[in-house]
Design a protein around this motif. Structure first.
Motif, PDB file in Angstrom:
ATOM      1  N   VAL B  91       0.831  -1.201   0.000  1.00 22.36           N
ATOM      2  CA  VAL B  91       0.000   0.000   0.000  1.00 22.36           C
ATOM      3  C   VAL B  91       0.863   1.247   0.000  1.00 22.36           C
ATOM      4  O   VAL B  91       1.850   1.319   0.726  1.00 22.36           O
ATOM      5  CB  VAL B  91      -0.898   0.059   1.256  1.00 22.36           C
ATOM      6  CG1 VAL B  91      -1.889   1.196   1.133  1.00 22.36           C
ATOM      7  CG2 VAL B  91      -1.589  -1.251   1.494  1.00 22.36           C
ATOM      8  N   VAL B  92       0.479   2.229  -0.838  1.00 25.30           N
ATOM      9  CA  VAL B  92       1.059   3.562  -0.719  1.00 25.30           C
ATOM     10  C   VAL B  92      -0.074   4.575  -0.593  1.00 25.30           C
ATOM     11  O   VAL B  92      -1.181   4.358  -1.096  1.00 25.30           O
ATOM     12  CB  VAL B  92       1.957   3.937  -1.921  1.00 25.30           C
ATOM     13  CG1 VAL B  92       3.115   2.966  -2.054  1.00 25.30           C
ATOM     14  CG2 VAL B  92       1.149   3.992  -3.194  1.00 25.30           C
ATOM     15  N   ALA B  93       0.218   5.682   0.079  1.00 23.57           N
ATOM     16  CA  ALA B  93      -0.736   6.787   0.203  1.00 23.57           C
ATOM     17  C   ALA B  93      -0.251   7.942  -0.650  1.00 23.57           C
ATOM     18  O   ALA B  93       0.941   8.237  -0.689  1.00 23.57           O
ATOM     19  CB  ALA B  93      -0.859   7.228   1.655  1.00 23.57           C
ATOM     20  N   ARG B  94      -1.175   8.598  -1.351  1.00 27.62           N
ATOM     21  CA  ARG B  94      -0.823   9.770  -2.163  1.00 27.62           C
ATOM     22  C   ARG B  94      -2.067  10.618  -2.353  1.00 27.62           C
ATOM     23  O   ARG B  94      -3.182  10.184  -2.046  1.00 27.62           O
ATOM     24  CB  ARG B  94      -0.276   9.336  -3.525  1.00 27.62           C
ATOM     25  CG  ARG B  94      -1.271   8.512  -4.335  1.00 27.62           C
ATOM     26  CD  ARG B  94      -0.811   8.320  -5.781  1.00 27.62           C
ATOM     27  NE  ARG B  94      -1.722   7.438  -6.503  1.00 27.62           N
ATOM     28  CZ  ARG B  94      -2.876   7.824  -7.035  1.00 27.62           C
ATOM     29  NH1 ARG B  94      -3.286   9.080  -6.909  1.00 27.62           N
ATOM     30  NH2 ARG B  94      -3.665   6.977  -7.668  1.00 27.62           N
ATOM     31  N   MET B  95      -1.861  11.830  -2.869  1.00 21.91           N
ATOM     32  CA  MET B  95      -3.011  12.667  -3.185  1.00 21.91           C
ATOM     33  C   MET B  95      -3.539  12.306  -4.562  1.00 21.91           C
ATOM     34  O   MET B  95      -2.773  11.945  -5.453  1.00 21.91           O
ATOM     35  CB  MET B  95      -2.614  14.150  -3.146  1.00 21.91           C
ATOM     36  CG  MET B  95      -2.258  14.637  -1.757  1.00 21.91           C
ATOM     37  SD  MET B  95      -3.547  14.251  -0.556  1.00 21.91           S
ATOM     38  CE  MET B  95      -4.787  15.483  -0.979  1.00 21.91           C
ATOM     39  N   PRO B  96      -4.847  12.371  -4.741  1.00 24.89           N
ATOM     40  CA  PRO B  96      -5.419  12.089  -6.059  1.00 24.89           C
ATOM     41  C   PRO B  96      -5.140  13.237  -7.017  1.00 24.89           C
ATOM     42  O   PRO B  96      -4.975  14.380  -6.589  1.00 24.89           O
ATOM     43  CB  PRO B  96      -6.916  11.960  -5.779  1.00 24.89           C
ATOM     44  CG  PRO B  96      -7.140  12.828  -4.587  1.00 24.89           C
ATOM     45  CD  PRO B  96      -5.895  12.711  -3.752  1.00 24.89           C
ATOM     46  N   PRO B 111      -6.542  12.138   0.977  1.00 27.23           N
ATOM     47  CA  PRO B 111      -5.636  11.308   0.171  1.00 27.23           C
ATOM     48  C   PRO B 111      -6.327  10.030  -0.302  1.00 27.23           C
ATOM     49  O   PRO B 111      -7.469   9.755   0.073  1.00 27.23           O
ATOM     50  CB  PRO B 111      -4.509  10.986   1.152  1.00 27.23           C
ATOM     51  CG  PRO B 111      -5.140  11.055   2.497  1.00 27.23           C
ATOM     52  CD  PRO B 111      -6.267  12.053   2.414  1.00 27.23           C
ATOM     53  N   LEU B 113      -5.616   5.692  -0.954  1.00 27.46           N
ATOM     54  CA  LEU B 113      -4.755   4.547  -0.672  1.00 27.46           C
ATOM     55  C   LEU B 113      -4.696   3.690  -1.924  1.00 27.46           C
ATOM     56  O   LEU B 113      -5.733   3.295  -2.465  1.00 27.46           O
ATOM     57  CB  LEU B 113      -5.315   3.735   0.501  1.00 27.46           C
ATOM     58  CG  LEU B 113      -5.176   4.398   1.872  1.00 27.46           C
ATOM     59  CD1 LEU B 113      -6.068   3.721   2.895  1.00 27.46           C
ATOM     60  CD2 LEU B 113      -3.724   4.348   2.325  1.00 27.46           C
ATOM     61  N   GLY B 127      -9.236   7.711   0.978  1.00 27.27           N
ATOM     62  CA  GLY B 127      -8.476   7.661   2.213  1.00 27.27           C
ATOM     63  C   GLY B 127      -9.258   8.019   3.464  1.00 27.27           C
ATOM     64  O   GLY B 127      -8.845   7.692   4.576  1.00 27.27           O
TER      65      GLY B 127
END
Lengths: 136, 136
Positions: B91-96, B111, B113, B127
């Motif tokens: 899993v990585v988290a980022r902004m759409p 954010p 996932l 997120g």
DNA sequence: CTAGATTTGTACGTATGTATT
DNA sequence: CAATACATACGTACAAATCTA
């Protein structure tokens, strides 16, 4: 691709979309400058507000970073280290608060991962440096 | 707590910090209005730019949502559903991106996932609606 | 090292459009 | 229809950081 001031989509959204495409297409690689505010104003015949709002949009998406006196460049994401999620842990993603962001020295547009262990302890990880894993 | 226009910290940061404190202290509960731009301008004797930049900051932190004609209210986070991370997943988290955010109807400051399964399939989750778990 | 040019940051103003109340 | 409220977009001015000659 150019910008239509009479379109129903705002000028700054058009510019943001345009720059985002160029970044994602690799036309503007990581580390490269996207052009100064003055350049973009003149190139597209738009005001400073529109340019700044477009860049602000890309910043909040984590695509570019801006420095006073230097300009905006396509953001180079740091390498991600693998973090194993221990059994019984839970994770949520959220944006850091202003103070949190400054303390952790996170760029704009970078979320955090809040990991709660089985013992109740909470750990906050920088979202751009971590890849969570559950081993097979 | 008030605002000092001669401080080295920008007026809009001071206002954002002030409102953030009130929100996190529960003084401004979820769903409550933070005041219109005009009200905040008059209350603190600052310009519209400063007010809008402060609110924009809080929006990008996921703390408030703004609607045209209605104003800004403290954001009510939706309930989180537990999602179990399958073995072998990462899993990585980022902004759409902008288009992604509009398609998933995500509020600003939320954010995503990005879950990659052991088969290579990728799933993008909102997120603010998800809590990832690894069972004990 | 200094001076100037460049660039972004902050903050003000005005005007008009659009959505909600 | 009118009032309120935010969104977009233009303008100006000055401050602060950086870079260059």
């Amino acid at each position: 691709m150019t910008i239509d001031p009479r379109s129903h989509t705002p000028v700054y959204v058009q510019l943001a979309d345009l720059l985002r495409e160029r970044i994602e297409a690799g036309d503007l690689p990581a580390g490269s400058a996207i052009g100064s505010e003055t350049q973009l104003m003149q190139e597209y015949g738009i005001g400073r507000d529109a340019v700044r709002m477009a860049i602000s949009t890309l910043r909040s998406e984590g695509l570019v970073t801006t420095n006073r006196g230097r300009g905006s460049v396509v953001r180079e994401a740091p390498p991600r280290r693998r973090v194993e999620l221990v059994p019984g842990a839970t994770v949520v993603a959220r944006m850091p608060s202003g103070t949190e962001r400054r303390a952790m020295q996170l760029d704009e547009g970078v979320p955090v991962l809040e990991v709660r262990g089985p013992d109740g302890g909470v750990e906050v990880l920088p979202g751009d440096e971590v890849e969570l894993t559950r081993p097979a």
